[in-house]
Design a protein around this motif. Structure first.
Motif, short mmCIF file in Angstrom:
data_model
loop_
_atom_site.label_atom_id
_atom_site.label_comp_id
_atom_site.label_asym_id
_atom_site.label_seq_id
_atom_site.Cartn_x
_atom_site.Cartn_y
_atom_site.Cartn_z
N VAL A 12 -5.81 -7.15 0.78
CA VAL A 12 -5.29 -5.84 0.40
C VAL A 12 -6.03 -4.73 1.14
N GLY A 13 -7.34 -4.81 1.22
CA GLY A 13 -8.11 -3.80 1.93
C GLY A 13 -7.74 -3.71 3.40
N ARG A 14 -7.55 -4.88 4.04
CA ARG A 14 -7.17 -4.87 5.45
C ARG A 14 -5.78 -4.29 5.66
N ALA A 15 -4.84 -4.67 4.78
CA ALA A 15 -3.48 -4.15 4.91
C ALA A 15 -3.47 -2.64 4.71
N LEU A 16 -4.25 -2.16 3.75
CA LEU A 16 -4.30 -0.72 3.49
C LEU A 16 -4.94 0.03 4.65
N ALA A 17 -6.04 -0.49 5.18
CA ALA A 17 -6.70 0.17 6.31
C ALA A 17 -5.75 0.27 7.50
N ALA A 18 -5.01 -0.80 7.78
CA ALA A 18 -4.07 -0.78 8.89
C ALA A 18 -2.95 0.22 8.64
N GLY A 34 -19.88 -5.81 6.38
CA GLY A 34 -19.62 -4.94 7.51
C GLY A 34 -18.62 -5.53 8.48
N PRO A 35 -18.65 -5.11 9.75
CA PRO A 35 -17.65 -5.60 10.72
C PRO A 35 -17.81 -7.10 10.94
N ARG A 36 -16.69 -7.75 11.24
CA ARG A 36 -16.73 -9.18 11.50
C ARG A 36 -17.51 -9.47 12.79
N THR A 37 -18.19 -10.59 12.81
CA THR A 37 -18.98 -10.98 13.98
C THR A 37 -18.09 -11.04 15.22
N GLY A 38 -18.55 -10.39 16.27
CA GLY A 38 -17.82 -10.43 17.51
C GLY A 38 -16.71 -9.40 17.63
N THR A 39 -16.56 -8.56 16.63
CA THR A 39 -15.53 -7.51 16.68
C THR A 39 -16.20 -6.15 16.65
N PRO A 40 -15.56 -5.14 17.24
CA PRO A 40 -16.17 -3.80 17.25
C PRO A 40 -16.17 -3.19 15.85
N ALA A 41 -17.16 -2.36 15.59
CA ALA A 41 -17.23 -1.70 14.28
C ALA A 41 -16.13 -0.67 14.11
N ARG A 42 -15.62 -0.13 15.23
CA ARG A 42 -14.59 0.91 15.15
C ARG A 42 -13.46 0.59 16.12
N THR A 43 -12.24 0.70 15.64
CA THR A 43 -11.06 0.51 16.48
C THR A 43 -10.13 1.70 16.26
N THR A 44 -9.29 1.96 17.25
CA THR A 44 -8.34 3.06 17.16
C THR A 44 -6.92 2.52 17.31
N GLU A 52 -13.09 2.15 10.83
CA GLU A 52 -14.53 1.97 11.10
C GLU A 52 -15.16 1.21 9.94
N HIS A 53 -15.87 0.13 10.26
CA HIS A 53 -16.47 -0.73 9.24
C HIS A 53 -17.94 -0.38 9.02
N HIS A 54 -18.35 -0.44 7.75
CA HIS A 54 -19.74 -0.17 7.39
C HIS A 54 -20.21 -1.23 6.39
N ARG A 55 -21.45 -1.61 6.52
CA ARG A 55 -22.05 -2.55 5.58
C ARG A 55 -22.66 -1.76 4.42
N VAL A 56 -22.09 -1.97 3.22
CA VAL A 56 -22.49 -1.18 2.06
C VAL A 56 -22.49 -2.07 0.81
#
Length: 324
Positions: A12-18, A34-44, A52-56
């Motif tokens: 749900v979170g991924r679908a909403l972010a997209a 946080g961001p998945r291993t091997g993927t950028p923290a921010r995409t456009t 933008e992903h953050h570890r919280v």
């Protein structure tokens, strides 16, 4: 463009972010990893939006407040393991209330239909939250607490309740996800929980995301819950038949797993015990009325033909990527 903060990066979170990024918004996704291993923290996106992903730590109200500051909405898309809801949900819910109150962001919760309980075969948003089941009681308490703060003027809150979801991004545990599609496409036996011939509401993930976003921007939606607009109810058997026909494969054998067997497994597997506790959702009609949300949120659900085609394409793409 507006800033939105999403706690949780499951389906749900991924679908909403997209959905939000595709609409040109700035989206901050908070999760414990946080961001998945091997993927950028921010995409456009082509629309000018970004994710933008953050570890919280989702139980840290101070951290959630810092990240949500400046956001028009704060979305609760967390989903702890079933057997940990009693312990894991309350601190997260409290932290989200704190952050929403301090930042002024509208708190939008991705909820479910467990709150109504067994015996309610055609659910409406104003039905009593009469569940006696543990997970439903946890979610009912979360909504009552948020509503109390809303009515006191401390924050603005709403909740969108979806049924069992399907679509791109659905994970292995979803009833209509890979555990259904893999055997269906391979010519095997599909084994739903409980029964296969009761009418059931299914929520398409992109429709769930659209409803959450609409609830955040619609003042008339605040202060009450909504059912995610969903296509007409289908039995599990009818759902499988639609997918088989669209995929061009024979309709597979369907052999439901009796709830008694699920309960027996639950003696040693906590997740199976919790699954058995909500098995009533498949042994009797389980239908959510979404007329009110369609009217107020201004949304219509995706039709079954498109749901099935898009879900099949996404599943096949995932399988090809995994094989490669």
């Amino acid at each position: 463009m507006a800033r939105h903060t999403v706690l949780g990066k499951g389906p749900v979170g991924r679908a909403l972010a997209a959905h939000l990024a595709d609409a040109g918004h700035e989206v901050h996704v908070l999760s414990r990893t946080g961001p998945r291993t091997g993927t950028p923290a921010r995409t456009t996106t082509a629309a000018g939006g970004s994710v933008e992903h953050h570890r919280v730590d989702g139980t840290d109200g101070e951290a959630l407040t810092r990240h949500a500051r400046g956001s028009v909405a704060l979305y609760n898309c967390v989903n702890p393991a079933y057997h940990r809801w009693v312990t894991d949900w309350p601190p997260v819910a409290d932290a989200l209330l704190t952050a929403a109150e301090r930042t002024g962001a509208v708190l939008v919760t991705a909820g479910n239909l467990y709150v109504y309980g067994a015996g309610n075969q055609h659910m409406h948003e104003d039905d009593p939250l009469a569940t006696r089941e543990t997970k439903g009681r946890v979610r009912a308490r979360m909504w009552h607490d948020a509503l109390a703060r809303h009515e006191a003027g401390a924050l603005r809150a709403t909740e969108v309740r979806g049924s069992d979801y399907l679509g791109p991004g659905a994970e292995a545990h979803a009833h209509a996800g890979p555990r259904m599609l893999a055997p269906l496409l391979a010519g095997g036996t599909v084994r739903p929980i409980g029964a296969a011939d009761q009418p059931h509401t299914w929520t398409y993930l992109p429709d769930f995301a659209a409803a959450l976003a609409a609830a955040a921007r619609t003042p008339d939606a605040w202060g009450r819950p909504w059912h995610a607009p969903s296509p007409e109810p289908l039995t599990f058997r009818a759902l499988v038949t639609r997918f088989a026909q669209a995929a061009g494969v024979p309709v597979p054998r369907i052999a439901p797993v009796p709830l008694a067997a699920v309960r027996a497994l639950g003696v040693v597997q906590p997740m199976m015990r919790e699954l058995a506790a909500v098995g009533y959702q498949f042994t009797a009609p389980f239908v959510a009325d979404d007329a009110a949300s369609r009217r107020v949120l201004g949304l219509e659900p995706t039709g079954w033909d498109d749901v099935v085609a898009t879900t099949l394409d996404a599943h096949r793409s995932t399988q090809r990527a995994a094989a490669a």
